[in-house]
Design a protein around this motif. Sequence first.
Motif, PDB file in Angstrom:
ATOM      1  N   VAL A 180       0.742  -1.646  -0.145  1.00  0.00           N
ATOM      2  CA  VAL A 180       0.047  -0.061  -0.262  1.00  0.00           C
ATOM      3  C   VAL A 180       0.982   1.442   0.145  1.00  0.00           C
ATOM      4  CG1 VAL A 180      -1.688   0.802   1.094  1.00  0.00           C
ATOM      5  CG2 VAL A 180      -1.676  -0.982   0.887  1.00  0.00           C
ATOM      6  N   VAL A 181       0.806   2.209  -0.970  1.00  0.00           N
ATOM      7  CA  VAL A 181       1.267   3.181  -0.962  1.00  0.00           C
ATOM      8  C   VAL A 181       0.389   4.417  -1.274  1.00  0.00           C
ATOM      9  CG1 VAL A 181       3.312   4.441  -2.762  1.00  0.00           C
ATOM     10  CG2 VAL A 181       3.264   2.023  -2.300  1.00  0.00           C
ATOM     11  N   GLY A 182       0.626   5.267  -0.080  1.00  0.00           N
ATOM     12  CA  GLY A 182      -0.006   7.188  -0.500  1.00  0.00           C
ATOM     13  C   GLY A 182       0.530   7.826  -1.566  1.00  0.00           C
ATOM     14  N   ALA A 183      -0.515   8.004  -2.510  1.00  0.00           N
ATOM     15  CA  ALA A 183      -0.836   8.718  -3.966  1.00  0.00           C
ATOM     16  C   ALA A 183       0.186   9.955  -3.580  1.00  0.00           C
ATOM     17  CB  ALA A 183      -1.065   8.843  -4.648  1.00  0.00           C
ATOM     18  N   ASN A 184       0.169  10.883  -1.845  1.00  0.00           N
ATOM     19  CA  ASN A 184       0.913  11.669  -1.519  1.00  0.00           C
ATOM     20  C   ASN A 184       1.621  11.624  -1.093  1.00  0.00           C
ATOM     21  OD1 ASN A 184      -1.012  10.645   0.185  1.00  0.00           O
ATOM     22  ND2 ASN A 184      -2.090  12.364   1.246  1.00  0.00           N
ATOM     23  N   MET A 185       2.274  10.719  -0.558  1.00  0.00           N
ATOM     24  CA  MET A 185       3.015  10.088   0.706  1.00  0.00           C
ATOM     25  C   MET A 185       4.320   9.769  -0.575  1.00  0.00           C
ATOM     26  SD  MET A 185       1.596   8.465   3.026  1.00  0.00           S
ATOM     27  CE  MET A 185       3.348   8.220   4.070  1.00  0.00           C
ATOM     28  N   GLY A 186       3.983   9.323  -1.345  1.00  0.00           N
ATOM     29  CA  GLY A 186       5.666   9.064  -2.901  1.00  0.00           C
ATOM     30  C   GLY A 186       5.453   7.796  -1.960  1.00  0.00           C
ATOM     31  N   VAL A 187       7.106   7.209  -2.136  1.00  0.00           N
ATOM     32  CA  VAL A 187       7.716   5.509  -1.875  1.00  0.00           C
ATOM     33  C   VAL A 187       8.509   6.170  -1.027  1.00  0.00           C
ATOM     34  CG1 VAL A 187       9.281   3.886  -2.716  1.00  0.00           C
ATOM     35  CG2 VAL A 187       7.417   5.207  -4.750  1.00  0.00           C
ATOM     36  N   GLN A 188       8.511   6.333  -0.130  1.00  0.00           N
ATOM     37  CA  GLN A 188       9.530   6.559   1.139  1.00  0.00           C
ATOM     38  C   GLN A 188      10.100   4.995   1.900  1.00  0.00           C
ATOM     39  OE1 GLN A 188       9.085   9.340   2.850  1.00  0.00           O
ATOM     40  NE2 GLN A 188       7.250   9.882   1.478  1.00  0.00           N
ATOM     41  N   ARG A 189      11.289   5.370   2.308  1.00  0.00           N
ATOM     42  CA  ARG A 189      12.105   4.430   2.379  1.00  0.00           C
ATOM     43  C   ARG A 189      11.883   3.342   3.461  1.00  0.00           C
ATOM     44  NH1 ARG A 189      14.786   3.624   7.343  1.00  0.00           N
ATOM     45  NH2 ARG A 189      13.891   5.109   8.241  1.00  0.00           N
ATOM     46  N   MET A 190      10.935   3.464   4.373  1.00  0.00           N
ATOM     47  CA  MET A 190      10.053   2.252   4.492  1.00  0.00           C
ATOM     48  C   MET A 190       9.457   1.572   3.368  1.00  0.00           C
ATOM     49  SD  MET A 190      11.255   1.520   7.923  1.00  0.00           S
ATOM     50  CE  MET A 190       9.895   0.292   7.916  1.00  0.00           C
TER      51      MET A 190
END
Length: 582
Positions: A180-190
């Motif tokens: 699950v990836v938040g569209a407004n958060m981007g691809v984070q380190r975790m």
Amino acid sequence: LYLKRKVPGSCTKGIGVRGTRTRAMAAEVAAQPVADPLPTPPEAAGAGDCSAADAASGGAESGEVRVAMIGNVDSGKSTLIGVLTSASLDDGRGLARSVMLRHRHEQENGRTSAVSVELMGYRDGEQVVPQARHHHQRWTEIVENSDRAISLIDLCGHERYLKTTVFGLTGMMPDFALLVVGANMGVQRMTREHISIACALQLPIAVVVTKVDICPQPVLKQTRQDLAKYLRSNRKMPYPVKQLDQVDAAADAVASDRITPVFAISSVTGQGLELLKAFLARLRRNSRNFIAEAEQVAPGSMPGIHFPIDGVYEVHGVGIVAGGTLTRGHVKVNQTLLLGPDRTGSYIPVTVRSIESKRQGVSEATPGISATFAIRAIGRKTEGLKRSTFRKGMVLLGEKDEPRAVRQFEATVVILHHSTTISEGYQPVVHCGVVRQSASMVAIHGTESLRTGQRAQVHFRFLYFAEYVLPGATFLFREGRAKGIGKITRLIEGDPDSPPAGNLPPGKQSPAAVGDAADPFPEWAPAAAVVAAASAGKNRAPAASGGGGKNKPPNNKATEPTTSASAASGGGGGGEHPSRNP
């Protein structure tokens, strides 16, 4: 979702509905049969009370598919599970996730800190929506009215609870991972960390991009590009699903571990949810969790009954209840099993008083299903089983199986990421199924040190307790942001520093040794890609790298939360044992 990439010397080509290349590859992969990573030889197929084929068929007959939800914190994992199971939309303020969050601190901050499980049911491809309000009655209604079930395992996204997430991915044996990836958060380190762990465990991945209704288009475009780039670096071909006729190809291709379906949804507006539900309805059980790998490494070493314990509960009026997944054999009510190894390496004979699966009472547990056993110790008149008796890594074996507990083993490992070098004396945390304990690299054969991407034969020794592990088992080891993967090739018994197994039943003393192995596992195709993908980020502390035996075990100051599944939930809910490994 429309992923784009630049091709030098040509125009921009999209990988979406009009991406004929991706659709052709997905159709090609779906048409090919999925080869087992470790095919069982004919001479080992009939060994033991339950072969790999029996286990796979048992998992198929149970109709249960386990999907682990992974991703960064605040990406919407719990909300998505609440929307999928209740068939109602979220209000944008945490209404849907309130069904999943069990503890008060989770309700207050909205962050999952414990593993929890929810159930989805399907009949003839249509979702069964329960109408009851009580949680137990909802599960009963789903089981009675559906012909197949999907267990959604809600894992933690915060870095503080990474070890709980890794335990869910290794100990609870999911068939697929839903990133699950938040569209407004981007691809984070975790997010990248979870992708690299799932790729190392060779777990098929599907991606869900959430919150597309509130995300600005430039940010959404950048998230698409970063996600596509990182998936390709892990040799995963993104396959956006935007129409219903693409769902069948996506469900067939995801099991190959080469195609990664991508969905764009909104839990508030309902955009894309029907495509995701149709995709989940077409998923089938992954038989890789039940292959008798140990028979290929050391013939005759597989037990007739193998039940790793991932959760322990104490129910008023019932007593101790142990939950887990039965990988081999059949267990019936009033059957005698062996519980262990405890802190001294001993096994305790217990009897199974009752069995429940998906919160429903059953008379027999078959391979591949998650169940809970109400157990009682035999021959202990003064003291019965308590929660303090259990620790992480304990299993239930058959009465006729050979109980053993080893402190040392050899394995072939691949270093996925490390900032410097690893030498003898390095002490990572080993995650092997339900086993989670620090181990020391006693010897590295053939070289003095290991770097990122290198492979070697390594001699491990557990630091605190003897464990029950099987030759041929895959394990993940990590220390800070450094991690690697390996496969056990030989068990070394008779450790002079390990205590004697004093409480073994008569005639159940551990054998002297478990046989050697040839080359333990085939080449890991995603290993090189995972190395490149996991190279981002630095290690937690340079002093923690392999420094000739001066390393210290990782200091996990965060209190490990307890798993929030109830005692009657047999759908794979893993519980935190009261006694934790240091």
